[in-house]
Design a protein around this motif. Structure first.
Motif, short mmCIF file in Angstrom:
data_model
loop_
_atom_site.label_atom_id
_atom_site.label_comp_id
_atom_site.label_asym_id
_atom_site.label_seq_id
_atom_site.Cartn_x
_atom_site.Cartn_y
_atom_site.Cartn_z
N PHE A 94 30.78 36.24 37.70
CA PHE A 94 31.87 35.71 36.88
C PHE A 94 31.96 36.46 35.55
O PHE A 94 32.58 35.99 34.59
CB PHE A 94 31.67 34.22 36.61
N LYS A 113 27.06 34.09 41.67
CA LYS A 113 28.36 34.78 41.79
C LYS A 113 28.64 35.59 40.53
O LYS A 113 28.13 35.28 39.44
CB LYS A 113 29.48 33.77 42.01
N ASP A 168 26.17 26.49 49.06
CA ASP A 168 26.45 27.17 47.81
C ASP A 168 25.70 26.47 46.68
O ASP A 168 26.08 25.37 46.28
CB ASP A 168 27.96 27.15 47.54
N TYR A 189 35.53 39.78 41.19
CA TYR A 189 35.33 38.44 40.60
C TYR A 189 34.90 37.47 41.71
O TYR A 189 35.55 37.35 42.75
CB TYR A 189 36.62 37.94 39.96
N GLY A 190 33.78 36.79 41.49
CA GLY A 190 33.29 35.82 42.46
C GLY A 190 32.43 36.40 43.56
O GLY A 190 31.97 35.66 44.44
N GLU A 219 44.21 30.94 41.38
CA GLU A 219 43.90 29.53 41.54
C GLU A 219 45.15 28.65 41.53
O GLU A 219 45.07 27.45 41.79
CB GLU A 219 42.95 29.08 40.44
N LYS A 251 39.27 37.51 36.10
CA LYS A 251 39.62 36.88 37.36
C LYS A 251 40.49 37.78 38.23
O LYS A 251 40.55 37.60 39.45
CB LYS A 251 40.35 35.56 37.10
N GLU A 310 25.47 27.28 43.53
CA GLU A 310 26.04 27.50 42.20
C GLU A 310 26.31 26.18 41.48
O GLU A 310 26.92 25.28 42.04
CB GLU A 310 27.35 28.28 42.32
#
Length: 216
Positions: free
Chosen positions: A113, A111, A86, A122-123, A60, A117, A88
């Motif tokens: 999580f 997703k 999305d 992840y995701g 990120e 990460k 979420e």
């Protein structure tokens, strides 16, 4: 007499010339010193600039090295494109309708999580799940979905039953794309929320919901 005057004026002019040249030399000397001082100050200030370092292990913190700017989509495109839809996040309404005074959020997950990460998964998209969040006396209470379905722009869910209480919802998404592109006051969901006690309706209301990705 005339010769004497000519010599006098010549002497005055020569003196004035030398006097002017002397002043120019003094000015250049001190001016160059001040310039050097200013340059030293600028150099000193530059050394005090904080160097920002990025953690390449944090996905990120920086864009990927293969990032291509011309392939980024406009937020307005995401907002109206169903391919970017999305769900979420957390959905909440304003006020405290009768029978829903303790109702805080609808939480929808889609997703993965539950891994670090740095994990390749992840995701990743997972089957829809989530819960409703109620304001408890000591801490927030969660009642998980027993059934949830999103299709054709509609949301339907039924929660598990706890202490004889369960919630049902049927509604429509007012926005097709990613909600992060919207103003925080935008309504994104509208529908009927029903509360049942021992399978009997004790509260029912038509509500519109705002959205947030995270809560405090």
């Amino acid at each position: 007499m005339k010769l004497r005057n000519i010599l006098f004026y010549f002497a005055v002019g020569l003196t004035t010339l030398f006097f002017g040249l002397a002043w120019v030399g003094v000015y250049n000397f001190f001016g160059s010193n001040n310039l050097d001082t200013d340059q030293e100050i600028v150099k000193l200030q530059k050394t005090e600039v904080e160097v920002v370092e990025f953690d390449i292990n944090d996905p990120e913190s920086v864009l990927p090295i293969h990032f291509e700017e011309d392939k980024l989509t406009s937020p307005h495109v995401d907002e109206n494109n169903s391919e970017y839809f999305d769900p979420e996040g957390f959905y909440f309404f304003d006020g405290f309708p009768n029978g829903f005074e303790d109702f805080l959020y609808i939480k929808i997950n889609n997703k993965n999580f539950d891994v670090a990460k740095t994990d390749n998964h992840y995701g990743d998209l997972v089957a829809l799940n989530g819960y409703v969040i109620l304001d408890g006396k000591n801490r927030d209470k969660q009642i998980r979905f027993e059934e949830i379905n999103i299709a054709d722009g509609k949301l339907h869910f039924v929660t598990e039953t706890e202490d004889g209480i369960k919630y049902e919802f049927n509604g429509d998404f007012l926005v097709k794309g990613n909600f992060y592109t919207l103003d925080e006051n935008t309504k994104v969901l509208s529908g009927t929320l029903t509360k049942k006690l021992d399978d009997k309706i004790v509260a029912k209301n038509d509500l519109t919901f705002n959205w947030t990705l995270e809560t405090e």
